[in-house]
Write an enzyme that holds these catalytic residues in place. Structure first.
Site, PDB file in Angstrom:
ATOM      1  N   LYS A  18       1.172  28.103 -56.714  1.00 59.95           N
ATOM      2  CA  LYS A  18      -0.079  28.709 -56.240  1.00 59.95           C
ATOM      3  C   LYS A  18      -1.103  28.738 -57.371  1.00 59.95           C
ATOM      4  CE  LYS A  18       1.387  32.058 -52.744  1.00 59.95           C
ATOM      5  NZ  LYS A  18       1.355  33.492 -52.410  1.00 59.95           N
ATOM      6  N   ASP A  75      -1.598  35.657 -49.857  1.00 58.01           N
ATOM      7  CA  ASP A  75      -0.360  35.775 -49.094  1.00 58.01           C
ATOM      8  C   ASP A  75      -0.421  34.744 -47.982  1.00 58.01           C
ATOM      9  OD1 ASP A  75       2.082  37.413 -49.364  1.00 58.01           O
ATOM     10  OD2 ASP A  75       1.798  37.643 -47.203  1.00 58.01           O
ATOM     11  N   GLY A 158       7.442  24.770 -51.432  1.00 68.04           N
ATOM     12  CA  GLY A 158       7.732  25.508 -50.203  1.00 68.04           C
ATOM     13  C   GLY A 158       8.007  24.595 -49.020  1.00 68.04           C
ATOM     14  N   TYR A 159       7.288  24.832 -47.931  1.00 68.93           N
ATOM     15  CA  TYR A 159       7.508  24.079 -46.697  1.00 68.93           C
ATOM     16  C   TYR A 159       6.714  22.770 -46.656  1.00 68.93           C
ATOM     17  CZ  TYR A 159       9.493  28.544 -45.142  1.00 68.93           C
ATOM     18  OH  TYR A 159      10.252  29.675 -45.032  1.00 68.93           O
ATOM     19  N   LYS A 180      -4.602  17.865 -50.419  1.00 66.96           N
ATOM     20  CA  LYS A 180      -4.044  19.125 -49.886  1.00 66.96           C
ATOM     21  C   LYS A 180      -5.027  20.269 -50.152  1.00 66.96           C
ATOM     22  CE  LYS A 180      -0.516  22.659 -50.036  1.00 66.96           C
ATOM     23  NZ  LYS A 180       0.505  23.393 -50.757  1.00 66.96           N
ATOM     24  N   ARG A 186      -5.052  27.363 -47.929  1.00 70.71           N
ATOM     25  CA  ARG A 186      -5.489  28.011 -49.180  1.00 70.71           C
ATOM     26  C   ARG A 186      -6.892  27.520 -49.555  1.00 70.71           C
ATOM     27  NH1 ARG A 186      -1.047  27.228 -51.473  1.00 70.71           N
ATOM     28  NH2 ARG A 186      -0.392  29.309 -50.860  1.00 70.71           N
TER      29      ARG A 186
HETATM   30  P1  ITT Z   1       3.384  35.605 -54.577  1.00 67.69           P
HETATM   31  O1  ITT Z   1       3.624  36.627 -53.517  1.00 67.69           O
HETATM   32  O2  ITT Z   1       3.817  36.001 -55.931  1.00 67.69           O
HETATM   33  O3  ITT Z   1       1.978  35.081 -54.580  1.00 67.69           O
HETATM   34  P2  ITT Z   1       5.260  34.015 -53.038  1.00 67.69           P
HETATM   35  O4  ITT Z   1       5.940  32.699 -53.272  1.00 67.69           O
HETATM   36  O5  ITT Z   1       6.122  35.192 -52.734  1.00 67.69           O
HETATM   37  O6  ITT Z   1       4.280  34.301 -54.259  1.00 67.69           O
HETATM   38  P3  ITT Z   1       4.002  34.204 -50.390  1.00 67.69           P
HETATM   39  O7  ITT Z   1       4.773  35.411 -50.063  1.00 67.69           O
HETATM   40  O8  ITT Z   1       2.554  34.167 -50.095  1.00 67.69           O
HETATM   41  O9  ITT Z   1       4.181  33.804 -51.913  1.00 67.69           O
HETATM   42  O10 ITT Z   1       4.546  32.875 -49.722  1.00 67.69           O
HETATM   43  C1  ITT Z   1       5.486  32.813 -48.773  1.00 67.69           C
HETATM   44  C2  ITT Z   1       6.189  31.477 -48.812  1.00 67.69           C
HETATM   45  O11 ITT Z   1       5.424  30.559 -48.040  1.00 67.69           O
HETATM   46  C3  ITT Z   1       6.359  30.817 -50.169  1.00 67.69           C
HETATM   47  O12 ITT Z   1       7.508  31.267 -50.811  1.00 67.69           O
HETATM   48  C4  ITT Z   1       6.478  29.357 -49.794  1.00 67.69           C
HETATM   49  O13 ITT Z   1       7.784  29.081 -49.381  1.00 67.69           O
HETATM   50  C5  ITT Z   1       5.579  29.273 -48.584  1.00 67.69           C
HETATM   51  N1  ITT Z   1       4.249  28.761 -48.939  1.00 67.69           N
HETATM   52  C6  ITT Z   1       3.154  29.462 -49.335  1.00 67.69           C
HETATM   53  N2  ITT Z   1       2.124  28.631 -49.538  1.00 67.69           N
HETATM   54  C7  ITT Z   1       2.569  27.381 -49.262  1.00 67.69           C
HETATM   55  C8  ITT Z   1       1.998  26.108 -49.288  1.00 67.69           C
HETATM   56  O14 ITT Z   1       0.736  25.916 -49.651  1.00 67.69           O
HETATM   57  N3  ITT Z   1       2.757  25.076 -48.938  1.00 67.69           N
HETATM   58  C9  ITT Z   1       4.030  25.236 -48.571  1.00 67.69           C
HETATM   59  N4  ITT Z   1       4.657  26.395 -48.529  1.00 67.69           N
HETATM   60  C10 ITT Z   1       3.936  27.478 -48.867  1.00 67.69           C
END
Ligand code: ITT
Length: 201
Positions: A18, A75, A158-159, A180, A186
């Site tokens: 992020k 988030d 992530g996903y 992206k 985002r």
């Molecule tokens: P912070 O809360 O510290 O910011 P986090 O990883 O816990 O970090 P979130 O709760 O916002 O962040 O994210 C939830 C999940 O969603 C994250 O762990 C990823 O698996 C997924 N995610 C978030 N943004 C993404 C993106 O741009 N592309 C793919 N997966 C994403």
């Protein structure tokens, strides 16, 4: 001549992916961006909100309170239609409290096994919260796509390897980071805050 001091913004996250994306999206603004990694003593914010809006605001406010710096929190949730919006607010813990990205993706693939293409629709929803002295903003960005039945691509996090964007015929993991950032949940949420960033820059 008086030089204007660069405004400082703290990203209320320790997620390195992020941080890279947000810094890159905001690189055109003259803002000094620090992160929680520069403030290791700030405690982890417990994400116990019922919605991503609540969690984003909680992270932004707690980090602003702890550091005194205007704070930006992100988030994000992946909402899959066939799963009634899951994993949503539980996206990071979908396969359990200490789940890795690979474990979350594996769970998603299992739940989506044999689901036909037209019912594989999903939406990434990102809420950006800003908290500072006398200010509070909340902005949302969305990106629609499909959940593939196998991972594709090596970029992102992530996903991303399962999230297929039909307009570009590739997953977030297959496209360059610059693309992206331009079309993502985002990127869109941050673009909506352009006026705020221009004002503080
Ligand atoms: P912070 O809360 O510290 O910011 P986090 O990883 O816990 O970090 P979130 O709760 O916002 O962040 O994210 C939830 C999940 O969603 C994250 O762990 C990823 O698996 C997924 N995610 C978030 N943004 C993404 C993106 O741009 N592309 C793919 N997966 C994403």
């Amino acid at each position: 001549m008086l030089l204007k001091e660069r405004s400082k913004l703290i990203l209320a996250t320790r997620n390195p992916h992020k941080v890279i994306e947000i810094k890159s999206i905001l690189s055109n603004f003259n803002i000094d961006i620090v992160t929680l990694n520069d403030y290791p003593d700030v405690p982890e914010v417990v994400e116990d909100g019922a919605t991503i809006e609540e969690n984003a605001l909680k992270k932004a406010k707690e980090v602003h309170r702890a550091t005194g710096i205007t704070s930006l929190a992100d988030d994000t949730g992946l909402e899959v239609d066939h799963l009634n919006g899951q994993p949503g607010v539980f996206s990071s813990r979908f396969a359990g409290d200490s789940a890795t990205y690979a474990m979350n993706n594996a769970k998603l693939l299992t739940l989506m096994n044999n689901v036909p293409w037209e019912r594989r629709t999903a939406c990434f929803r990102c809420v950006i919260a800003i908290a500072g002295e006398g200010l509070e903003y909340l902005m949302e960005g969305r990106c629609n796509g499909y959940i593939l039945n196998e991972t594709r691509g090596d970029h992102g996090f992530g996903y991303d390897p399962l999230f297929y964007v039909p307009e570009y015929a590739q997953t977030f993991s297959q496209m360059p980071a610059s693309l992206k950032n331009q079309i993502s949940h985002r990127g869109k949420a941050l673009q909506k805050l352009k006026c705020f960033f221009e004002n503080i820059a």
